[in-house]
Design a protein around this motif. Structure first.
Motif, mmCIF file in Angstrom:
data_model
loop_
_atom_site.group_PDB
_atom_site.id
_atom_site.type_symbol
_atom_site.label_atom_id
_atom_site.label_comp_id
_atom_site.label_asym_id
_atom_site.label_seq_id
_atom_site.Cartn_x
_atom_site.Cartn_y
_atom_site.Cartn_z
ATOM 1 N N PHE A 124 8.110 16.765 5.786
ATOM 2 C CA PHE A 124 8.012 16.398 7.201
ATOM 3 C C PHE A 124 9.285 16.744 7.960
ATOM 4 N N THR A 125 10.438 16.557 7.328
ATOM 5 C CA THR A 125 11.695 16.848 8.011
ATOM 6 C C THR A 125 11.798 18.330 8.387
ATOM 7 N N GLN A 126 11.287 19.220 7.512
ATOM 8 C CA GLN A 126 11.302 20.644 7.837
ATOM 9 C C GLN A 126 10.333 20.958 8.976
ATOM 10 N N HIS A 164 0.843 -1.196 0.000
ATOM 11 C CA HIS A 164 0.000 0.000 0.000
ATOM 12 C C HIS A 164 0.880 1.248 0.000
ATOM 13 N N GLN A 165 0.244 2.382 -0.099
ATOM 14 C CA GLN A 165 0.966 3.651 -0.107
ATOM 15 C C GLN A 165 1.236 4.126 1.311
ATOM 16 N N ALA A 166 2.399 4.742 1.486
ATOM 17 C CA ALA A 166 2.668 5.450 2.726
ATOM 18 C C ALA A 166 2.038 6.835 2.636
ATOM 19 N N LEU A 167 1.820 7.455 3.775
ATOM 20 C CA LEU A 167 1.153 8.764 3.776
ATOM 21 C C LEU A 167 1.948 9.817 3.016
ATOM 22 N N LYS A 184 2.829 14.376 19.379
ATOM 23 C CA LYS A 184 3.445 15.474 18.642
ATOM 24 C C LYS A 184 3.790 15.037 17.217
ATOM 25 N N ALA A 185 4.353 13.824 17.102
ATOM 26 C CA ALA A 185 4.719 13.314 15.779
ATOM 27 C C ALA A 185 3.483 13.078 14.921
ATOM 28 N N LEU A 186 2.392 12.621 15.538
ATOM 29 C CA LEU A 186 1.140 12.438 14.791
ATOM 30 C C LEU A 186 0.643 13.777 14.256
ATOM 31 N N LEU A 193 7.231 7.907 14.656
ATOM 32 C CA LEU A 193 6.037 8.135 13.838
ATOM 33 C C LEU A 193 6.297 9.253 12.837
ATOM 34 N N LYS A 194 6.032 8.973 11.570
ATOM 35 C CA LYS A 194 6.180 9.958 10.497
ATOM 36 C C LYS A 194 5.437 9.447 9.267
ATOM 37 N N PRO A 195 5.205 10.288 8.262
ATOM 38 C CA PRO A 195 4.381 9.878 7.113
ATOM 39 C C PRO A 195 4.880 8.629 6.401
ATOM 40 N N SER A 196 6.193 8.447 6.304
ATOM 41 C CA SER A 196 6.720 7.273 5.591
ATOM 42 C C SER A 196 6.557 5.987 6.378
#
Length: 336
Positions: free
Chosen positions: A182-184, A93-96, A167-169, A133-136
């Protein structure tokens, strides 16, 4: 190409970041015929390598005891000459971070589903948190089901406060409607996220305030829980941005119902303008409202309808109220 464990057949490299100078590979398990992802970690320092390997082995042992379809299945680790491998199931599936033009209701649903998983983790395994937790690391399928992967490492004495995950969510959700990577956003969060970053024309003010609240939580404050965050979110679930041109709420009417019952607006107009009216019809003035045949609609029709309503500016409608109204009309066999 680096050497791989004998059990696996190389397919291709993946564009998934791996810390500590590693790489991510898609491979086939020659024993089970299943696709897997092999994350390869490199470390020239033998003592450091043993420390990392031990930490990942403990992480895998914890995750393997948690039975949940919303957590990717980790298989095993394997040591090699200059590092070690971490093997997990492949997620088709796709990552966010690969999604484009995510709607506001979909962002809300993603937030709620991820919170469900985090709550399950925290309750199931003595306060287990994701810690990375992060989009990838959040995957989503066509039905909107999310899966979490690539958990972060924690030392034995590290606190298991859910605040870092919250916070990460929030940053993950913001990255779905803001152009900044996301890194920025993550770097900016260390100095304080401005309220404007949580805002967007398609995001409700209440949801924006909820995101801003998560980003400003004190990392040492244990009073705000995952459950409270979900309760606050669900309290906003029925709140959506007002249409650009506020109009009096009304049921979408004949075009919508004509599509569900297989009758085109043109056919309805022809029927209503037909000059052939018998005395029987004249006695019953509402004969034009009588449907032809039994009304039929499927769950797929309903889901497609919700998308069309949102695109047409009816995103404020409650899906369950729409469903209830359609069932009521179906039972009454009426158009209006």
């Amino acid at each position: 190409m680096h050497a791989m464990p004998d059990r696996y057949q190389f397919i291709r490299d993946l564009e998934q970041p791996v810390p500590r100078n590693g790489r991510s590979t898609l491979a086939k398990d020659t024993i089970t015929d299943h696709l897997v992802v092999i994350k390869e970690f490199h470390c020239t320092d033998e003592q450091q390598r043993e420390t990392w390997l031990s930490q990942y082995q403990l992480l895998l042992q914890r995750l393997q005891t948690i039975k949940s379809t919303q957590i990717v299945k980790y298989l095993h680790t394997q040591k090699n000459q200059d590092g070690f491998y971490l093997v997990r199931d492949y997620i088709p599936h796709q990552a966010l971070d690969q999604l484009l033009n995510v709607s506001f209701p979909e962002i809300q649903r993603i937030a709620n589903k991820v919170l469900n998983t985090l709550i399950h983790l925290h309750r199931r395994d003595h306060g287990c948190i994701h810690a990375n937790l992060k989009p990838s690391n959040v995957f989503i399928d066509a039905q909107g089901t999310t899966q979490l992967t690539d958990f972060g490492l924690l030392s034995d004495d590290a606190p298991t406060s859910p605040i870092p995950d919250l916070k990460a969510l929030a940053l993950t959700l913001i990255s779905l409607f803001q152009p900044q990577p996301f890194t920025q956003l993550q770097a900016a969060a260390t100095t304080g996220i401005s309220p404007e970053l949580t805002q967007h024309p398609l995001i409700s003010p209440g949801f924006s305030e909820w995101l801003h609240h998560l980003l400003n939580l004190n990392g040492q404050d244990l009073r705000y829980s995952l459950e409270q965050a979900q309760t606050d979110l669900q309290g906003l679930a029925i709140v959506a941005p007002a249409p650009a041109k506020p109009q009096r709420p009304r049921w979408p009417g004949s075009q919508l119902l004509a599509r569900l019952w297989g009758r085109s607006p043109l056919a309805m107009r022809r029927m209503q303008s037909s000059p052939r009216v018998t005395p029987k019809h004249k006695k019953n003035k509402d004969w034009l409202l009588r449907p032809i045949g039994e009304p039929q609609w499927t769950e797929a029709d309903f889901q497609a309808l919700l998308i069309e309503l949102g695109e047409a500016g009816y995103g404020w409608l409650d899906p369950e109220e729409v469903r209830r109204r359609l069932e009521q009309l179906k039972q009454q066999q009426r158009f209006l």
